[in-house]
Motif scaffolding. Structure first.
Motif, PDB file in Angstrom:
ATOM      1  N   LEU A  85      31.109 -20.498  19.820  1.00  0.00           N
ATOM      2  CA  LEU A  85      31.249 -21.182  18.541  1.00  0.00           C
ATOM      3  C   LEU A  85      30.012 -22.029  18.234  1.00  0.00           C
ATOM      4  CD1 LEU A  85      34.946 -22.434  18.295  1.00  0.00           C
ATOM      5  CD2 LEU A  85      33.694 -21.161  16.566  1.00  0.00           C
ATOM      6  N   TYR A  86      29.529 -22.722  19.244  1.00  0.00           N
ATOM      7  CA  TYR A  86      28.335 -23.564  19.052  1.00  0.00           C
ATOM      8  C   TYR A  86      27.133 -22.715  18.633  1.00  0.00           C
ATOM      9  CZ  TYR A  86      24.293 -26.421  20.286  1.00  0.00           C
ATOM     10  OH  TYR A  86      23.087 -27.088  20.253  1.00  0.00           O
ATOM     11  N   ALA A  87      26.963 -21.569  19.298  1.00  0.00           N
ATOM     12  CA  ALA A  87      25.839 -20.687  18.964  1.00  0.00           C
ATOM     13  C   ALA A  87      25.979 -20.135  17.547  1.00  0.00           C
ATOM     14  CB  ALA A  87      25.757 -19.543  19.971  1.00  0.00           C
ATOM     15  N   ALA A  88      27.214 -19.792  17.154  1.00  0.00           N
ATOM     16  CA  ALA A  88      27.429 -19.227  15.818  1.00  0.00           C
ATOM     17  C   ALA A  88      27.252 -20.272  14.724  1.00  0.00           C
ATOM     18  CB  ALA A  88      28.829 -18.621  15.739  1.00  0.00           C
ATOM     19  N   MET A  89      27.559 -21.537  15.020  1.00  0.00           N
ATOM     20  CA  MET A  89      27.451 -22.579  13.997  1.00  0.00           C
ATOM     21  C   MET A  89      26.003 -22.880  13.634  1.00  0.00           C
ATOM     22  SD  MET A  89      30.471 -25.265  15.045  1.00  0.00           S
ATOM     23  CE  MET A  89      29.914 -26.443  13.813  1.00  0.00           C
ATOM     24  N   LYS A  90      25.058 -22.476  14.475  1.00  0.00           N
ATOM     25  CA  LYS A  90      23.646 -22.673  14.123  1.00  0.00           C
ATOM     26  C   LYS A  90      23.259 -21.864  12.896  1.00  0.00           C
ATOM     27  CE  LYS A  90      22.134 -23.655  18.851  1.00  0.00           C
ATOM     28  NZ  LYS A  90      21.263 -23.229  19.993  1.00  0.00           N
ATOM     29  N   MET A  91      24.031 -20.791  12.635  1.00  0.00           N
ATOM     30  CA  MET A  91      23.772 -19.949  11.460  1.00  0.00           C
ATOM     31  C   MET A  91      24.524 -20.446  10.232  1.00  0.00           C
ATOM     32  SD  MET A  91      21.740 -17.886  12.914  1.00  0.00           S
ATOM     33  CE  MET A  91      21.528 -16.689  11.593  1.00  0.00           C
TER      34      MET A  91
ATOM     35  N   LEU B 251      34.461 -18.642  11.066  1.00  0.00           N
ATOM     36  CA  LEU B 251      34.417 -19.679  12.094  1.00  0.00           C
ATOM     37  C   LEU B 251      35.556 -20.663  11.902  1.00  0.00           C
ATOM     38  CD1 LEU B 251      30.603 -20.473  12.469  1.00  0.00           C
ATOM     39  CD2 LEU B 251      32.049 -18.980  13.849  1.00  0.00           C
ATOM     40  N   ASN B 252      35.893 -20.957  10.656  1.00  0.00           N
ATOM     41  CA  ASN B 252      37.041 -21.819  10.394  1.00  0.00           C
ATOM     42  C   ASN B 252      38.330 -21.201  10.935  1.00  0.00           C
ATOM     43  OD1 ASN B 252      35.596 -23.830   9.096  1.00  0.00           O
ATOM     44  ND2 ASN B 252      35.835 -22.909   7.079  1.00  0.00           N
ATOM     45  N   ALA B 253      38.486 -19.894  10.765  1.00  0.00           N
ATOM     46  CA  ALA B 253      39.675 -19.210  11.266  1.00  0.00           C
ATOM     47  C   ALA B 253      39.733 -19.263  12.785  1.00  0.00           C
ATOM     48  CB  ALA B 253      39.689 -17.761  10.786  1.00  0.00           C
TER      49      ALA B 253
END
Length: 279
Positions: free
Chosen positions: A223-229, A235-237
């Motif tokens: 999740l942390y890696a994906a939130m950089k984008m 991601l909310n789901a």
């Protein structure tokens, strides 16, 4: 017999502060959950489980979720066994060194998490361990043991020593005392320690980020890696699913006998203990 004095009503300002605090804490979660349910099919925004289906159909995200669950179950199980044995060992010994060991057992609760993570990473490097899910499990066990030992030790402190003496007088061996007397009475505390260890491991990010290997991410790390984008409805789901899973486990803990024993029933050895039939 003394009558209990009624408590005065809380001032209005205290209620306002309470509600403002609750809104400040939980409004972001509500916004996140709302964002996971919004879907634009071309006719405007409407409520839909589209993003949840997207997450459940994504092999990468489901793999990270599987890793998180496996790590949490393994680390919680090992920490529960070792923590229970450690609490029993401290309970059965009365030497001067027991206080030192008791203080060291809560070291992970005192040290900053970043320091704990760096020390574990350095230790794995010196031992030439290959970073991966195995090192994540070992790292999670190292900080989860303290929580198990605290919960089991708190329960042991409320037990009457006469229960064990009575079992021995009736001819029970030391193993039978553990099996038929201590373990049944400790089972709510052991369950509570397991649940807390599971939740701590499942939600942990910082320590996992330092000791995890390449290609074996747990859900918080991914999740942390994906939130950089950038934040997306997907991601909310996924965050909503993590929140609901944690909430369900927490509700199970609060409604179990473990919670009653640890936070409601343990009132000392003066005859005000929780009833043994609750266990």
């Amino acid at each position: 017999m003394k009558q209990e004095r009624s408590r005065p009503a809380a001032p209005k300002t205290a209620k306002v502060v309470l509600w403002c605090t609750l809104v400040f804490l939980y409004l972001p979660i509500a916004v996140m959950m709302g964002g996971s349910l919004l879907w634009n099919e071309g006719t405007g925004l409407q409520l839909s489980f589209h993003w949840f289906r997207e997450v459940l159909g994504d092999e990468a995200w489901m793999g990270a979720l599987f890793n998180s669950v496996v790590v949490a179950i393994c680390s919680a199980s090992i920490a529960t066994v070792l923590g229970t044995l450690g609490a029993l060992g401290l309970y059965k010994n009365r030497g001067a060194w027991v206080k030192t060991l008791d203080a060291l057992s809560v070291a992970s609760l005192i040290f900053p998490e970043i320091v704990f993570a760096l020390s574990l990473l350095s230790w794995f490097f010196l031992l030439k361990f290959e970073l991966g899910l195995a090192t994540v499990v070992m790292a999670h066990v190292s900080f989860s043991i303290s929580y198990v030992m605290m919960t089991v030790s708190a329960r042991l402190a409320t037990l009457e020593a006469s229960l064990e003496d009575a079992a021995r007088d009736l001819g029970a061996s030391e193993w039978q005392v553990y099996k038929t007397v201590l373990l049944p009475l400790l089972s709510p505390a052991i369950l509570g320690g397991f649940i807390m260890s599971f939740l701590l491991s499942f939600d942990d990010f910082l320590i996992t980020y330092f000791v995890n290997g390449v290609g074996q991410d747990t859900l918080p790390v991914k999740l942390y890696a994906a939130m950089k984008m950038g934040v997306s409805p997907k991601l909310n789901a996924l965050s909503t699913m993590m929140f609901l899973l944690t909430l369900l486990v927490s509700i199970f803990f609060f409604r179990s006998s473990a919670f009653r024993v640890l936070f409601e029933g343990a009132r000392g050895n003066d005859g005000t203990n929780a009833k043994e039939e609750d266990f």
